[in-house]
Design an enzyme around this catalytic site. Structure first.
Site, mmCIF file in Angstrom:
data_model
loop_
_atom_site.group_PDB
_atom_site.id
_atom_site.type_symbol
_atom_site.label_atom_id
_atom_site.label_comp_id
_atom_site.label_asym_id
_atom_site.label_seq_id
_atom_site.Cartn_x
_atom_site.Cartn_y
_atom_site.Cartn_z
ATOM 1 N N ALA A 127 -9.287 -1.933 -5.544
ATOM 2 C CA ALA A 127 -10.315 -2.641 -4.905
ATOM 3 C C ALA A 127 -9.925 -2.596 -3.611
ATOM 4 C CB ALA A 127 -10.807 -3.788 -5.430
ATOM 5 N N ASN A 128 -10.661 -3.457 -2.778
ATOM 6 C CA ASN A 128 -10.428 -3.452 -1.224
ATOM 7 C C ASN A 128 -11.007 -5.007 -0.979
ATOM 8 O OD1 ASN A 128 -12.992 -3.337 -0.223
ATOM 9 N ND2 ASN A 128 -12.980 -1.312 -1.185
ATOM 10 N N ARG A 129 -10.656 -5.350 0.330
ATOM 11 C CA ARG A 129 -10.991 -6.646 0.780
ATOM 12 C C ARG A 129 -12.370 -7.076 1.373
ATOM 13 N NH1 ARG A 129 -6.137 -9.124 1.182
ATOM 14 N NH2 ARG A 129 -4.417 -8.184 1.535
ATOM 15 N N ALA A 165 -17.572 -0.685 1.251
ATOM 16 C CA ALA A 165 -16.428 -0.521 1.366
ATOM 17 C C ALA A 165 -15.914 0.350 -0.065
ATOM 18 C CB ALA A 165 -15.333 -1.478 1.575
#
Ligand code: CTP
Ligand code: CA
Length: 227
Positions: free
Chosen positions: A33-35, A99
């Site tokens: 995943a990402n932030r 994102a």
């Protein structure tokens, strides 16, 4: 900048917004995943709805509540996000703030176990579909206005201009997400709006205000006949 209060300039228009991260499963308990928090995309979806548009928000996993007056479709992976977006076509406006993870792996059916203390699994990354580029392709169902976001950590304007051309979208909203700016996950954003004619730097604003300004620009664009 004129606010949209008291007017609903996007009445009769349909809009698609992508937001949040995607989660790409590695096994039943792990994911890549990402932030991204999803805050900017949710604010844009809410602002489009407040301006009268019929809005579908395709969101990856977030902790945010569904914005009022918006049809929210929850997905997990990039491939699910693409399918949910394609199901929204035709529409007038697409704003891709998600994102999206650039890669996925073929997930293991069972939890990957540590075999010996030093052994590490190798993940084979496979490319994800590019949702923004797909929506931007010339087609009878291409939205009249496709807007992408570019989160960069260096050479923001240059990378974003190149990204606009590479993706084929009409506008790019670019921001500097390097840790020193404190933008990522925060309540404010400082963006540049890039179109075919140039680049406009906006001041640091609350994400809701960025959304209102962007929606005002979208309304102006849609009310200007194509030449
Ligand atoms: N995007 C998308 N689908 C992807 C990757 C990105 O729709 N698989 C969209 C994002 O929602 C954003 C824009 O493309 O609107 C730019 O995303 P970004 O990650 O900055 O671009 P990439 O082309 O993936 O380039 P890089 O990560 O290498 O900077
Ligand atoms: Ca990317």
């Amino acid at each position: 900048m004129a606010r949209l209060e008291g007017e609903r300039p996007l009445t009769g228009r349909t809009a698609l917004v992508t937001a949040g991260p995607t989660h790409e499963p590695v096994d039943p308990v792990r994911y890549i995943a990402n932030r991204s928090s999803g805050t900017q995309g949710y604010a844009i979806a809410a602002a489009l709805a407040a301006a009268g548009a019929d809005v579908t928000l395709v969101s990856g996993p977030t902790t945010l509540p569904d914005p009022p007056g918006v049809r929210t479709v929850r997905v997990e992976t990039a491939r699910e996000m693409l399918a949910a977006c394609m199901a929204c076509l035709p529409c007038d406006i697409a704003v891709c703030t998600a994102a999206v993870a650039d890669w996925h792996v073929v997930p293991a059916a069972q939890k990957i176990k540590k075999t010996t203390p030093d052994a590490v699994p190798t993940l084979q990354l496979l490319p994800n579909p590019d949702i923004l580029a797909t929506l931007s392709q010339p087609s009878p169902t291409r939205p009249r206005l496709v807007v992408g976001f570019a989160a960069e950590t260096e050479q923001v304007a240059d990378h974003a201009r190149a990204k606009r051309l590479r993706k084929g979208c009409d506008w790019i909203v670019a921001n500097d997400v390097s840790p020193a700016t404190g933008i990522m996950g925060g309540t404010e954003n400082e963006v540049m709006l890039i179109d075919a004619t140039g680049c406009e730097h906006w001041p640091r604003l609350d994400k809701a205000e960025v959304a209102h300004r962007l929606v005002a620009r979208i309304a102006t664009f849609l009310h200007t006949p194509p030449n």
